[in-house]
Design a protein around this motif. Structure first.
Motif, PDB file in Angstrom:
ATOM      1  N   GLY A  40       1.552   9.591  -5.549  1.00 37.73           N
ATOM      2  CA  GLY A  40       1.928  11.004  -4.828  1.00 37.73           C
ATOM      3  C   GLY A  40       0.984  11.242  -3.752  1.00 37.73           C
ATOM      4  O   GLY A  40       0.989  12.633  -3.315  1.00 37.73           O
ATOM      5  N   LYS A  41       0.238  10.393  -2.914  1.00 35.94           N
ATOM      6  CA  LYS A  41      -0.162  10.527  -2.011  1.00 35.94           C
ATOM      7  C   LYS A  41       0.483  10.527  -0.505  1.00 35.94           C
ATOM      8  O   LYS A  41       1.348   9.773  -0.307  1.00 35.94           O
ATOM      9  CB  LYS A  41      -1.527   9.497  -1.735  1.00 35.94           C
ATOM     10  N   GLN A  42       0.186  11.649   0.318  1.00 35.62           N
ATOM     11  CA  GLN A  42       0.867  11.631   1.591  1.00 35.62           C
ATOM     12  C   GLN A  42       0.453  10.776   2.511  1.00 35.62           C
ATOM     13  O   GLN A  42       1.168  10.546   3.358  1.00 35.62           O
ATOM     14  CB  GLN A  42       0.995  12.989   2.180  1.00 35.62           C
ATOM     15  N   GLU A  43      -0.970  10.325   2.187  1.00 39.75           N
ATOM     16  CA  GLU A  43      -1.370   9.334   3.465  1.00 39.75           C
ATOM     17  C   GLU A  43      -2.466   8.493   2.844  1.00 39.75           C
ATOM     18  O   GLU A  43      -2.993   8.817   1.441  1.00 39.75           O
ATOM     19  CB  GLU A  43      -2.037  10.239   4.554  1.00 39.75           C
ATOM     20  N   ASN A  44      -2.771   7.597   3.363  1.00 42.03           N
ATOM     21  CA  ASN A  44      -3.559   6.398   2.746  1.00 42.03           C
ATOM     22  C   ASN A  44      -5.147   6.992   3.135  1.00 42.03           C
ATOM     23  O   ASN A  44      -5.506   7.179   4.071  1.00 42.03           O
ATOM     24  CB  ASN A  44      -3.531   5.095   3.709  1.00 42.03           C
TER      25      ASN A  44
ATOM     26  N   PRO B 233       0.895  -1.135  -0.014  1.00 36.75           N
ATOM     27  CA  PRO B 233       0.044  -0.194  -0.209  1.00 36.75           C
ATOM     28  C   PRO B 233       0.774   1.259   0.012  1.00 36.75           C
ATOM     29  O   PRO B 233       0.445   2.221  -0.554  1.00 36.75           O
ATOM     30  CB  PRO B 233      -0.703  -0.249   1.195  1.00 36.75           C
ATOM     31  N   LEU B 234       2.026   1.292   0.794  1.00 43.41           N
ATOM     32  CA  LEU B 234       2.894   2.354   0.716  1.00 43.41           C
ATOM     33  C   LEU B 234       3.396   2.825  -0.638  1.00 43.41           C
ATOM     34  O   LEU B 234       3.838   3.785  -0.753  1.00 43.41           O
ATOM     35  CB  LEU B 234       3.946   2.091   1.882  1.00 43.41           C
ATOM     36  N   VAL B 235       3.769   1.793  -1.363  1.00 44.53           N
ATOM     37  CA  VAL B 235       4.453   1.895  -2.591  1.00 44.53           C
ATOM     38  C   VAL B 235       3.418   2.307  -3.809  1.00 44.53           C
ATOM     39  O   VAL B 235       3.553   3.389  -4.274  1.00 44.53           O
ATOM     40  CB  VAL B 235       5.040   0.233  -3.268  1.00 44.53           C
TER      41      VAL B 235
END
Length: 464
Positions: A148-152, A140-142
């Motif tokens: 380009g999202k800073q958070e989920n 999910p972090l990849v």
């Protein structure tokens, strides 16, 4: 005495030939399961050794100290792993059997067979769970970084539980349905290349990450929680301790043992090795263990020892979640652990076949169904597992000492006949001591881990 040994070796060779090289009289000999090259066997065994343990070793280092871990424990466990493989191969050569479960059957009858199969199954399911836990937490972090999202933000494609199911269905299951383990040598080689890239990146980051860690707004992160406790902002925070003992030290030996376990894969790889001999397979094991030892040692000497989480890549995320190099490293590690899962699945399936279908010939439907059921089970476990550290600790403290120390030692004592090695010969005394060391490791590690859990819960209950 010499003639007796020659006669015994001849019987060993004949037994192995009859067991693994069946052929009809008067016809050309038909060779089965002996077509994997020396290099491919090294790739497969190295991949089985490496796995996710490389991500947990830095955490062990940070809670033990460089002298105690690197100079003693790491060398100690590596040497003992090679010695235990020697005992395993010697036992297999005596009776002409290259199946861990059948060695247990020869040593202690049906209970021994069941014990070996259960330990292999539990250990490798734990290993597969740890690999898929990395996929669950890292993929999910990849994807988030690529977008380009800073958070989920909660979309389904950023949900680790859905992602491990997709990866299992599209990548792991097809590879796990391969008929022979040797076919995975190419994917194992690629997996090892990814981990070499990971190691190079860790070394690079050693000299490019500030310590104490700072976030993008230059706030000191040294106050963040670490395990059950908290780290203060002193200068000691960034130094490699020469000797450290704390509540998390209990996980050191289990993590180390977990990092060097490859024993369930040794005999299947031996079975498929081309021109297989005990010496040739021992060379495969020695080269694999040495290569992984060098990788482990290099990583540990280039890690921020006192600022490491139980999963190393999470440490780098605290600096810059969108760092391009960290993103590439995450992707490489994801590929590596994903390609390791099918290698680890093979011994579990073989153990189950030995228990449930001991005399049945190979059947594709059975082969595929067992792989599907195992992968489904591991997916369910990973969805509910709270921490990868708990996997490393429990599996490393129970099944890892059994597979490295206890079972090879007692199998050697029971299987090698007194005509070749008397009961109180030096070799059997060494094997007995070896098994005893494993039992002590298991009891101590489990005791320390349970104490850590209990004290951790009491601290949490006390509001700390």
């Amino acid at each position: 005495m010499t003639s007796g040994f020659c006669r015994f070796d001849g019987l060993d060779a004949l037994a192995e030939q009859e067991e693994f090289l069946p052929h009809k009289s008067g016809s050309k000999k038909e060779i089965h399961f002996t077509d994997t090259s020396f290099g491919m066997s090294i790739f497969n065994l190295s991949n089985a050794i490496m796995g996710s343990g490389i991500l947990g070793l830095a955490f062990a280092m940070s809670n033990t100290g460089i002298i105690l871990l690197c100079e003693i424990l790491l060398v100690f466990i590596a040497i003992l792993s090679a010695y235990s493989i020697h005992l395993l191969l010697k036992s297999a050569g005596v009776v002409g059997i290259r199946a861990y479960e059948q060695l247990g059957n020869r040593a202690f009858g049906h209970p021994g067979k069941m014990l070996a199969a259960v330990i292999i199954t539990v250990h490798n399911i734990g290993a597969m769970s740890s690999y898929l836990f990395i996929v669950k937490s890292e993929l999910p972090l990849v994807i988030q970084a690529f977008l380009g999202k800073q958070e989920n933000t909660g979309e389904w494609f950023l949900n680790g539980n859905f992602l491990i199911i997709i990866v299992s269905a599209l990548i792991i299951l097809p590879l796990a349905t391969m008929k022979q383990l040797g076919y995975l040598g190419y994917t194992s080689g690629f997996s090892l290349s990814c981990m070499v890239f990971f190691l190079i990146s860790v070394i690079y980051k050693k000299f490019n990450i500030p310590c104490p860690l700072e976030d993008e707004d230059h706030h000191n992160l040294s106050h963040l929680s670490h395990g059950h406790g908290y780290i203060n902002g002193t200068d000691d925070f960034c130094e490699a301790k020469m000797f450290t003992i704390n509540s998390q030290t209990a996980y050191t030996i289990p993590i180390l043992a977990f990092a060097f376990v490859c024993h369930p894969e040794v005999l299947p790889i031996y079975t498929e090795l081309r021109d297989a001999t005990k010496k040739r397979m021992q060379n495969v094991a020695n080269i694999s263990i040495l290569a992984m030892f060098i990788m482990y040692l290099s990583e540990l000497h280039t890690t921020h020892y006192c600022n490491v989480e139980s999963e190393l890549l999470h440490t780098y995320s605290r600096v810059d979640p969108l760092d391009v190099l960290v993103l590439c490293v995450r992707l490489a590690v994801l590929v590596a652990v994903t390609l390791t899962v099918p290698v680890v699945l093979f011994p579990i399936r073989r153990a189950l076949l030995q228990i449930l279908f001991p005399d049945k010939p190979f059947h594709w439907a059975r082969h595929i169904i067992i792989a599907f059921c195992l992968i489904s089970l591991v997916n369910l476990l990973v969805i509910f597992v709270p921490s990868i550290r708990d996997i490393f600790g429990l599996i490393g403290a129970t099944s890892a000492p059994s597979l490295i120390f206890i079972l090879p030692g007692i199998f050697y004592i029971r299987i090698v006949p007194e005509e070749q090695e008397p009961m109180f010969s030096r070799s059997k005394i060494q094997a007995a001591c070896f098994a005893a060391v494993g039992f002590i490791f298991m009891v101590m590690s489990l005791s320390f881990i349970i104490i850590d859990w209990v004290t951790g819960e009491s601290r949490s209950g006390g509001g700390h």
